[in-house]
Design a protein around this motif. Structure first.
Motif, short mmCIF file in Angstrom:
data_model
loop_
_atom_site.label_atom_id
_atom_site.label_comp_id
_atom_site.label_asym_id
_atom_site.label_seq_id
_atom_site.Cartn_x
_atom_site.Cartn_y
_atom_site.Cartn_z
N THR A 6 54.43 -11.95 35.06
CA THR A 6 54.06 -11.82 33.64
C THR A 6 52.64 -12.29 33.40
O THR A 6 51.90 -11.70 32.62
N TRP A 43 57.28 -4.71 29.04
CA TRP A 43 57.47 -5.13 30.43
C TRP A 43 57.38 -6.65 30.55
O TRP A 43 58.21 -7.29 31.20
N ILE A 44 56.36 -7.20 29.92
CA ILE A 44 56.16 -8.66 30.02
C ILE A 44 57.37 -9.38 29.45
O ILE A 44 57.88 -10.35 30.04
N ASP A 76 69.84 -18.11 39.42
CA ASP A 76 68.53 -17.47 39.19
C ASP A 76 67.48 -18.07 40.10
O ASP A 76 67.29 -19.28 40.14
N ILE A 84 60.38 -9.06 31.81
CA ILE A 84 60.29 -9.89 33.01
C ILE A 84 60.43 -11.36 32.65
O ILE A 84 61.03 -12.14 33.39
N ARG A 85 59.90 -11.72 31.48
CA ARG A 85 60.02 -13.12 31.06
C ARG A 85 61.50 -13.51 30.88
O ARG A 85 61.87 -14.65 31.12
N LEU A 113 59.57 -10.61 43.70
CA LEU A 113 60.52 -10.80 42.60
C LEU A 113 61.84 -10.10 42.92
O LEU A 113 62.92 -10.66 42.73
N THR A 135 64.44 -16.27 40.17
CA THR A 135 63.31 -15.39 39.84
C THR A 135 62.28 -16.05 38.92
O THR A 135 61.24 -15.46 38.66
N SER A 136 62.59 -17.24 38.43
CA SER A 136 61.73 -17.82 37.38
C SER A 136 60.26 -17.88 37.80
O SER A 136 59.38 -17.43 37.07
N MET A 147 63.81 -4.85 34.05
CA MET A 147 62.37 -4.88 33.81
C MET A 147 61.89 -3.61 33.12
O MET A 147 61.03 -3.66 32.24
N ALA A 196 58.81 -14.40 38.33
CA ALA A 196 58.69 -13.71 37.04
C ALA A 196 57.50 -14.24 36.26
O ALA A 196 56.74 -13.48 35.65
N LEU A 200 63.92 -12.34 32.55
CA LEU A 200 64.67 -12.02 33.77
C LEU A 200 65.63 -13.13 34.21
O LEU A 200 66.73 -12.84 34.70
N PRO A 201 65.26 -14.42 34.06
CA PRO A 201 66.21 -15.47 34.45
C PRO A 201 67.55 -15.39 33.71
O PRO A 201 68.55 -15.93 34.20
N MET A 247 50.38 -9.59 34.53
CA MET A 247 50.39 -8.43 33.62
C MET A 247 49.67 -8.75 32.33
O MET A 247 49.00 -7.89 31.74
#
Lengths: 608, 154
Positions: A22, B20-21, A12, B24-25, A486, A14-15, B135, A18, B27-28, A25
């Motif tokens: 977030t 969405w949040i 991974d 994405i959170r 991302l 992307t941490s 996502m 991401a 995602l790992p 957002m």
């Protein structure tokens, strides 16, 4: 058991990206939520303005719905760029219809009545009036008003002088009539009263005290029995004594003459002479007529009752109307101010939302705060002027109504100039009041019209939406960059592939090599790797197989085929392990066959 | 009919942003979810090249001395093990000797070095697609996304 492995790790990466996305957002959501709360508050404020009536409530609801629709469009556009397939350019294009919606709202506001609609309509009228050549008309009106004011002032001054003189004549005449009545009562006849008054007048002209005081002394002497010349001499002595000069001053003496010289004495005597002049005015007939007229107003008479009914009929509705007008003026004034403030609130809230959502000051360049503040200030000033003018007009109407009432009274007092003076004065006052109000309005319109001529609500709205579109474009670009980063990190998830090179010494190095590869490729599965390594079976050595009792049979000669049979025994192992070991041995045999074949030996190996 | 307030209009949008949040959170976690699908893709690809008698890079295996196609059952010998984000494809028995040319001609069934570019690219593109799906639709929908990975070329 020998194994060859290929390992790959999906790592991974992307941490960080991401977390960034977030966070952005969440910030966006907070901004939109704040926006929502502000719109709710605005909507609530609009619904609370129920005072002016249901019409305004409906207007505000309509505007609220349109604002909601506009916000939904903005929200839709905002959501658009959250989707990976969207683009900033598309969003800017979609902001155009939203700007058109705002223009439509402005247009709708102009079309409806009430405070808000009236405000826009008034601005429009002002703009048209002062850009359409109405200034000349205003100049003519001002000139006419100036002439009227001068004439009215002259008339008022003359009327005031006549009024003062008439009032003085009435006062003097009334006093003379009263004195005549007192003297007649004292002497018992009009002739004796006239003689006594003649004595008083002659003495008063020679002594330094007022005629009224001389008259009282004369009455006392008359009551004491004095008459004729005796009374007149005694009155002279008593008057001198009253003046502090003693009783022994002789008539015509130097002392008596000197006593008349002081300024205050001469002033008193001047007033008495003037009064004597006016005393010649025959006011008694007037007062008698007035008495008759006043009798008409006595509510004990039929005429008084009728006049009372007339006055009540005329004035009560007027005052009732005035009491009804003032709340309307107040409410209208308040409503229009609230309307102007709502415009300011809407502008400032949109501005604050843009600032809170996207930050920076560039996006606010399209919203001119000073222009908006100026606009609201002009509106407030106009509304203030209109309110004052309305108040003045109401007062003027009331004054005119009073004049009408006075005119009605005048119908009963037509012969008397005093009534006409009162009526004229009231009319002039009313006219001046109205003229002053109109001039105030003209001044305000003249000033505000020039200022508003350059203000275009549609342009302001367009600028606001243009700024919003630019802000969304900037925000979209930023978020898209973050999402792109991302996505690129998602594609970098393969840390490395563990390739297995060909070792020169298979059995000696395979386990070590594989373990090394696993160590490189596996990060979090150490216990499993360790278990896998432990389960590896070290390939059996050739010697072990010989010990196991291999037999070699060579068939034929001169390069004939060699048959090798390998007995397999594996005591104490599980069936699975036995099968595994047998398979390994068979594989080894196959490999050995190939090796022998390549060495020129045709061999056949079998495991039994 | 009750008037529709602003909050009613925006409620669905706010929930969408929250989802969405959350997606994405998380995602790992996607690499663990994707590993089985990626492993299946790699296994299928190595089986395909083995059946075709080539190395994973596409180089043909040398035939037997008799000119026959060697290691006829090689594809079945490939085994897949997935643990967390680690993908292991292994061969055993005599295939190991061919893999390492230990006394026999080299007939590799597994890559000898790094992952061939076309496989690496396929995985990367597949992970991007899966990430987007993760996502937008959530992890449960995206777990099958790796199956869409299609290595190009042969």
């Amino acid at each position: 058991m020998a194994e060859a492995r290929f390992a790959a790790v999906l790592e991974d990466q992307t941490s960080g990206a991401a977390s960034s996305v977030t966070a952005s957002m969440q910030r966006m959501k907070a901004a939109i939520t704040g926006d929502l709360e502000q719109i709710k508050a605005l909507q609530t404020a609009m619904r609370n303005l129920k005072g002016p009536g249901a019409q305004n409530t409906a207007q505000f609801s309509q505007m609220s719905d349109q604002l909601t629709a506009l916000k939904a469009k903005v929200q839709s556009n905002t959501s658009e760029f959250l989707r990976l397939g969207g683009s900033a350019g598309d969003l800017v294009g979609k902001a155009g219809p939203a700007a058109d919606s705002l223009k439509a709202i402005m247009g709708a506001a102009k079309g409806v009545g009430g405070p808000m609609g009236g405000l826009f309509e008034k601005f429009e009228l002002l703009k048209n009036a002062f850009t359409g050549g109405a200034g000349a008309a205003a100049g003519w009106a001002a000139a006419v008003v100036a002439v009227v004011v001068v004439v009215a002032a002259a008339v008022t001054a003359i009327a005031s002088l006549v009024y003062q003189m008439a009032e003085y004549a009435l006062t003097v005449g009334s006093a003379a009539i009263k004195t005549q009545a007192v003297m007649e009562a004292l002497t018992g006849s009009a002739g004796a009263a006239a003689g006594l008054q003649g004595s008083i007048a002659r003495v008063a002209g020679q002594v330094p005290i007022a005629a009224d005081q001389v008259g009282k002394l004369a009455q006392d002497l008359y009551k004491a029995g004095k008459r004729g010349a005796e009374l007149e001499d005694a009155l002279f002595s008593a008057s001198m004594a009253a003046a502090g000069l003693g009783k022994n001053v002789k008539k015509g003496s130097e002392l008596a003459k000197k006593a008349m010289l002081p300024l205050d004495v001469q002033t008193i005597k001047f007033k008495e002479h003037i009064a004597t002049i006016f005393s010649g005015v025959k006011v008694q007939p007037f007062l008698e007529g007035l008495q008759d007229v006043i009798g008409l107003f006595d509510d004990s008479t039929s005429s008084g009752k009728a006049l009372k009914a007339i006055v009540e009929t005329m004035l009560n509705p007027l005052f009732d109307g005035a009491s009804a007008v003032f709340p309307y003026v107040k409410m209208g004034f308040r409503g229009m101010v609230v309307g102007a403030l709502l415009v300011a609130i809407a502008v400032l809230r949109i501005k604050n939302v843009l600032r809170d959502t996207f930050g920076g000051s560039d996006i606010l360049s399209g919203i001119d705060g000073m222009q908006a503040a100026f606009y609201v200030g002009v509106a407030a000033a106009i509304l203030f002027g209109v309110g004052l003018a309305a108040l003045a007009i109401v007062i003027g109407i009331l004054a005119a109504a009073l004049a009408v009432c006075a005119f009605a009274m005048l119908l009963f007092m037509a012969p008397f100039i005093i009534g006409a003076i009162i009526v004229g004065a009231v009319f002039v006052a009313a006219i001046l009041l109205v003229i002053a109000a109109v001039m105030t309005l003209i001044d305000i319109w003249n000033w505000a019209g020039a200022a508003i001529a350059s203000v275009d609500m549609g342009e302001i709205g367009s600028n606001m939406m243009s700024s919003l579109a630019n802000a969304i474009s900037s925000g979209a670009s930023w978020v898209l960059d973050a999402l792109t980063s991302l996505a690129s990190r998602m594609g970098s998830t393969i840390k490395s592939a563990l390739g297995i090179a060909s070792p020169s010494k298979l059995f000696a190095s395979m386990g070590e090599f594989t373990a090394l590869g696993m160590a490189v490729g596996i990060e979090s599965e150490t216990p499993a790797v360790a278990g896998a390594l432990e389960s590896m079976v070290t390939p059996p050595a050739m010697q072990e197989m010989a010990v196991a009792g291999a037999s070699v049979a060579q068939g034929g000669s001169g390069g004939g085929k060699v048959s090798i049979t390998i007995p397999f025994t594996y005591a104490g192992a599980s069936k699975a392990e036995e099968s595994q070991q047998r398979g390994l041995l068979a594989g080894f045999c196959e490999v050995l066959e190939v090796a022998l074949e390549e060495a020129g030996i045709d061999a056949s190996l079998a495991v039994v | 009919m009750a008037r529709k307030g602003v909050g009613d209009t925006y409620g669905a949008g706010a929930a969408e942003i929250d989802r969405w949040i959350e997606n994405i959170r998380s995602l790992p976690e996607m690499v663990n979810a994707a590993a089985p699908a990626v492993g299946e893709m790699l296994l299928a690809e190595f089986q395909r090249t083995a059946n075709a008698g080539t190395t994973p890079e596409g180089e043909p295996w040398p035939p037997t001395k008799k000119g026959n196609k060697p290691l006829a059952g090689a594809a079945a010998a490939l085994q897949l093990v997935v643990s967390g984000n680690v993908i292991i494809i292994k061969i055993t028995d005599h295939h190991v000797f061919h893999q390492f040319a230990a006394g026999v001609p080299a007939r590799r069934m597994l890559p000898s070095g790094g992952l061939p570019d076309r496989l690496g690219n396929a995985i990367r593109l597949g992970m991007v697609d899966m990430g987007v799906e993760w996502m937008t639709r959530g992890g449960s929908h995206a777990k099958s996304g790796g199956a869409k990975m299609k290595p190009g070329g042969g």
